[in-house]
Design a protein around this motif. Structure first.
Motif, PDB file in Angstrom:
ATOM      1  N   MET A  86       0.948  -1.204   0.380  1.00 11.71           N
ATOM      2  CA  MET A  86      -0.330   0.120  -0.129  1.00 11.71           C
ATOM      3  C   MET A  86       1.218   1.146   0.448  1.00 11.71           C
ATOM      4  O   MET A  86       1.004   2.519  -0.370  1.00 11.71           O
ATOM      5  CB  MET A  86      -1.355  -0.063   1.115  1.00 11.71           C
ATOM      6  N   ALA A  87       1.348   1.405   0.519  1.00 11.94           N
ATOM      7  CA  ALA A  87       2.379   2.588   0.848  1.00 11.94           C
ATOM      8  C   ALA A  87       2.911   3.033  -0.506  1.00 11.94           C
ATOM      9  O   ALA A  87       4.274   3.442  -0.744  1.00 11.94           O
ATOM     10  CB  ALA A  87       4.313   2.398   1.313  1.00 11.94           C
ATOM     11  N   LYS A  88       3.505   1.757  -1.124  1.00 10.17           N
ATOM     12  CA  LYS A  88       4.123   1.931  -3.030  1.00 10.17           C
ATOM     13  C   LYS A  88       3.247   2.491  -3.960  1.00 10.17           C
ATOM     14  O   LYS A  88       3.836   3.162  -4.466  1.00 10.17           O
ATOM     15  CB  LYS A  88       4.337   0.712  -3.139  1.00 10.17           C
ATOM     16  N   LEU A  89       1.911   2.832  -3.604  1.00 15.13           N
ATOM     17  CA  LEU A  89       1.050   3.038  -4.101  1.00 15.13           C
ATOM     18  C   LEU A  89       0.376   4.656  -3.920  1.00 15.13           C
ATOM     19  O   LEU A  89      -0.172   5.289  -4.041  1.00 15.13           O
ATOM     20  CB  LEU A  89      -0.970   2.158  -3.725  1.00 15.13           C
ATOM     21  N   PRO A 110       6.018   5.259   4.788  1.00 13.08           N
ATOM     22  CA  PRO A 110       6.782   5.203   3.450  1.00 13.08           C
ATOM     23  C   PRO A 110       7.096   3.848   3.385  1.00 13.08           C
ATOM     24  O   PRO A 110       7.081   3.233   3.120  1.00 13.08           O
ATOM     25  CB  PRO A 110       8.057   5.509   4.561  1.00 13.08           C
ATOM     26  N   PRO A 111       7.608   3.917   1.580  1.00 15.94           N
ATOM     27  CA  PRO A 111       7.540   2.874   1.007  1.00 15.94           C
ATOM     28  C   PRO A 111       9.102   1.694   1.304  1.00 15.94           C
ATOM     29  O   PRO A 111       9.643   1.966   0.649  1.00 15.94           O
ATOM     30  CB  PRO A 111       7.440   3.282  -0.902  1.00 15.94           C
ATOM     31  N   ASP A 112       9.640   1.872   2.243  1.00 14.02           N
ATOM     32  CA  ASP A 112      10.121   1.538   2.418  1.00 14.02           C
ATOM     33  C   ASP A 112      10.602   0.880   4.219  1.00 14.02           C
ATOM     34  O   ASP A 112       9.917   0.664   5.202  1.00 14.02           O
ATOM     35  CB  ASP A 112      11.288   2.766   3.068  1.00 14.02           C
ATOM     36  N   LYS A 113      10.703  -0.975   3.674  1.00 12.42           N
ATOM     37  CA  LYS A 113      10.379  -2.287   4.192  1.00 12.42           C
ATOM     38  C   LYS A 113      10.895  -2.375   5.611  1.00 12.42           C
ATOM     39  O   LYS A 113      10.649  -2.299   6.690  1.00 12.42           O
ATOM     40  CB  LYS A 113      11.038  -3.134   3.348  1.00 12.42           C
ATOM     41  N   GLU A 116      13.937  13.117  -1.551  1.00  8.57           N
ATOM     42  CA  GLU A 116      14.761  12.761  -1.360  1.00  8.57           C
ATOM     43  C   GLU A 116      14.646  13.578   1.164  1.00  8.57           C
ATOM     44  O   GLU A 116      15.461  12.366   1.509  1.00  8.57           O
ATOM     45  CB  GLU A 116      16.404  13.041  -1.171  1.00  8.57           C
ATOM     46  N   ALA A 117      13.641  14.116   0.901  1.00  5.07           N
ATOM     47  CA  ALA A 117      13.935  15.006   2.415  1.00  5.07           C
ATOM     48  C   ALA A 117      13.256  13.899   2.996  1.00  5.07           C
ATOM     49  O   ALA A 117      13.376  13.888   4.207  1.00  5.07           O
ATOM     50  CB  ALA A 117      13.558  16.198   2.096  1.00  5.07           C
ATOM     51  N   ASP A 118      11.881  13.868   1.928  1.00  3.61           N
ATOM     52  CA  ASP A 118      10.893  13.281   2.540  1.00  3.61           C
ATOM     53  C   ASP A 118      11.403  11.717   2.971  1.00  3.61           C
ATOM     54  O   ASP A 118      11.171  12.046   3.631  1.00  3.61           O
ATOM     55  CB  ASP A 118       9.090  13.589   1.653  1.00  3.61           C
ATOM     56  N   GLN A 119      11.938  11.094   2.553  1.00  6.61           N
ATOM     57  CA  GLN A 119      12.550   9.840   2.917  1.00  6.61           C
ATOM     58  C   GLN A 119      13.287   9.644   3.799  1.00  6.61           C
ATOM     59  O   GLN A 119      13.014   9.005   4.897  1.00  6.61           O
ATOM     60  CB  GLN A 119      12.800   9.067   1.376  1.00  6.61           C
TER      61      GLN A 119
END
Length: 333
Positions: free
Chosen positions: A19-22, A31-34, A192-195
């Motif tokens: 879902m994060a990737k969507l 975040p789309p980061d496992k 980049e900052a958001d991630q």
């Protein structure tokens, strides 16, 4: 309807990651980061197991599950108190007024001031509903289940509550506000900052963000035009927050300029209006409602019917795992 809100478990990682990737970016809480998501699930597991009965740096992560298929189709989060792990930063929109006797004129300049005013508040956020489940009011179930959770664990939350709405993001995934303000001081793109913030926290903001006020008139029009404006996909969420009693009080997100909505916790409609009763039987007639049961890791919430004498419908009783005499909390749908 076979959908139920429940506490997230470590085994939900892959579903939440998909879902994060969507989300399309800008969802700091999802975040789309496992690795980051695994950390959230571990933190939530510890929070659900905590015996603290006061506001603390706890994260409660909930998911929407279709019991008929076992699929997780949505998620949302509640933070016990922001600003404990690291300061909670916002921009507060203010006014700088100056008067010239010679010109006989007074000038009012809008300014953005870096603020920690909201430290200590609770937060609702991280709400995302899978595109395949965006029907039948499931977004409303996700959103309002958080308030029933708060109502059932009131001592764990502060007297003030906030919700950050995602700001305007362009087609390339960038932020006009970031590009016009903070991006000039950080040497990185919005994404980049958001991630980085989602994974490592926002201490880097305190390290690099200038502390002096930013004059809005000196920003490019692309940045000025999106200050306090929600992402188009967040307008419905903003209306739901307003219906609950939240208001925009001139706080905005320092990354994308989106509005931060605030309310007094006990004045949120779904918290103030929650009724706490004991189940008094099963009957399939009654008022359409959101019904919650259980505490902490055993919390459940679903749509159902509540009768005048305290009855609930059979489907809800099954989803919630309750029987006669068990306590439930409910609000009208």
């Amino acid at each position: 309807m076979s959908y139920v809100i429940r506490a997230a478990k470590p085994g939900d990682l892959q579903s939440i990651y998909e879902m994060a990737k969507l989300t399309g970016g800008g969802f700091t809480n999802l975040p789309p980061d496992k690795k980051a998501l695994r950390g959230k699930l571990e933190r939530a597991e510890a929070s659900f197991a905590s015996t603290k009965d006061y506001p603390a740096d706890e994260l409660y992560l909930l998911v929407l599950e279709d019991r008929a298929t076992g699929e997780v189709r949505g998620t949302c989060q509640i933070f016990g108190q922001v600003g404990q792990r690291w300061p909670f930063y916002s921009y507060r929109i203010g006014t700088d007024s100056k008067h010239s006797e010679q010109l006989e004129r007074t000038f009012h300049a809008q300014i953005l001031m870096l603020s920690n005013d909201l430290n200590g508040a609770s937060e609702v956020g991280g709400l995302f509903l899978h595109p395949a489940a965006r029907a039948g009011g499931l977004g409303l179930l996700l959103a309002r289940s958080r308030y029933l959770f708060i109502a059932r664990h009131r001592a764990r939350f502060g007297d003030r509550i906030l919700a950050e709405l995602r700001g305007v993001i362009d087609e390339a995934g960038g932020s006009p506000f970031w590009d016009g303000v903070a991006g000039k001081f950080f040497g990185m793109s919005f994404q980049e900052a958001d991630q980085f913030n989602a994974v490592h926290g926002n201490q880097f903001i305190a390290d690099l963000m200038p502390k002096h006020p930013v004059y809005v008139a000196m920003l490019p029009e692309t940045a000025r035009s999106v200050i306090g404006v929600p992402h188009p996909s967040g307008r419905a969420a903003m209306r739901m927050l307003e219906n609950e009693g939240f208001a925009f009080e001139n706080y905005i997100d320092i990354f994308d300029g989106g509005p931060t909505m605030t309310a007094r916790t006990d004045q949120v409609a779904s918290i103030a209006g929650a009724q706490h009763i004991a189940v008094a039987g099963i009957a399939d007639e009654g008022e359409d409602a959101l019904i919650a049961a259980g505490r902490l890791a055993d919390f459940r919430c679903c749509f159902g019917k509540v009768g005048a004498g305290g009855t609930i419908d059979a489907a809800s009783a099954d989803l919630l795992g309750v029987a006669d005499g068990d306590e439930i909390s409910w609000i009208g749908r």
